[in-house]
Scaffold this motif. Sequence first.
Motif, PDB file in Angstrom:
ATOM      1  N   GLU A   1      -5.937  11.205   5.583  1.00  0.00           N
ATOM      2  CA  GLU A   1      -6.266  12.355   6.427  1.00  0.00           C
ATOM      3  C   GLU A   1      -7.765  12.645   6.396  1.00  0.00           C
TER       4      GLU A   1
ATOM      5  N   LYS B   1      -2.246   9.470   1.073  1.00  0.00           N
ATOM      6  CA  LYS B   1      -2.099  10.310   2.263  1.00  0.00           C
ATOM      7  C   LYS B   1      -3.274  11.271   2.397  1.00  0.00           C
TER       8      LYS B   1
ATOM      9  N   THR C   1       3.941   3.948  15.514  1.00  0.00           N
ATOM     10  CA  THR C   1       5.199   4.590  15.125  1.00  0.00           C
ATOM     11  C   THR C   1       4.975   5.520  13.933  1.00  0.00           C
ATOM     12  N   GLY C   2       6.057   6.154  13.491  1.00  0.00           N
ATOM     13  CA  GLY C   2       6.026   6.958  12.281  1.00  0.00           C
ATOM     14  C   GLY C   2       5.222   8.238  12.419  1.00  0.00           C
ATOM     15  N   ASP C   3       4.634   8.659  11.296  1.00  0.00           N
ATOM     16  CA  ASP C   3       3.905   9.923  11.247  1.00  0.00           C
ATOM     17  C   ASP C   3       2.745   9.954  12.229  1.00  0.00           C
ATOM     18  N   GLU C   4       2.054   8.826  12.381  1.00  0.00           N
ATOM     19  CA  GLU C   4       0.911   8.805  13.283  1.00  0.00           C
ATOM     20  C   GLU C   4       1.342   9.013  14.735  1.00  0.00           C
TER      21      GLU C   4
ATOM     22  N   GLN D   1       8.617   9.355  18.917  1.00  0.00           N
ATOM     23  CA  GLN D   1       8.633   8.544  17.709  1.00  0.00           C
ATOM     24  C   GLN D   1       7.818   7.261  17.852  1.00  0.00           C
TER      25      GLN D   1
ATOM     26  N   ARG E   1       4.067  10.627  15.742  1.00  0.00           N
ATOM     27  CA  ARG E   1       4.509  12.018  15.890  1.00  0.00           C
ATOM     28  C   ARG E   1       3.314  12.967  15.961  1.00  0.00           C
ATOM     29  N   HIS E   2       2.293  12.676  15.182  1.00  0.00           N
ATOM     30  CA  HIS E   2       1.097  13.506  15.214  1.00  0.00           C
ATOM     31  C   HIS E   2       0.414  13.414  16.574  1.00  0.00           C
TER      32      HIS E   2
END
Length: 244
Positions: free
Chosen positions: A134, A130, A21-24, A62, A26-27
């Motif tokens: 990355e 962060k 979930t989250g940013d990962e 998402q 969406r990426h």
Amino acid sequence: MTEPLFYSEQLAEPGATLLLTGDEARHAAAARRLHDGDTLWLFDGHGGTARATLLRTTARGQTLELRIEERRTEPPRRPTLHLACALPKGDRQQVLLDMATQLGMTRFTPLLCARSVVKPGANSPARWRKICLEACKQSRRLYLPAIEAASTAPDVTRRATAEGSLVWLAHPAVQAVSVTAAINERVNDVTLLVGPEGGFTEAEIEQAVAAGARSLTLGVSILRIETAAVALVAAFALNAGSGS
């Protein structure tokens, strides 16, 4: 492992499903444009990694439902490299952390020095994490560096020596050893102290040396903070990787 790599705080056992979930998520869904049936890799920042198959994407990208196909753990590399460093200005912090993480930094402590120009803000640790995350994904480093609370060079030295770490202080003193000599000392844990561009004060140096630090020189050039820090991490990391 050529498929894309994503971070997941928890990893499931083979055969189990896991929700990313989250940013990962969406990426993976947007930037990498993964589709059902694609293979991807996950890592937990502590050496654990897992190969997974994307089963389906839900909630407009998402959430990704994954099936874990295999899981393994990579042992930590030695020596561990703790970088305790004064903060450079602006975007140079990102350059420092990005490069040091790619090279194998395992811990980062922002140093509070008498001549420091920059001090960490309330949101700095989250931003630094962060950046390091990355850099891990880009370089496929499976260990996410720990971000420690800001401290002084003498206090870092005292804690590090108590933990059995060999502490090197970057300072061109008369008795300082060369990087070549320093990297050939075979130890499991190394702490590297890098001061501000004005240098450590004599009091800071005396207190750190009294606590167990040893002076190391990078030569006659006056280097920027991030240049000195990355050069030191690279020297110790690459020497360890050579097996020499």
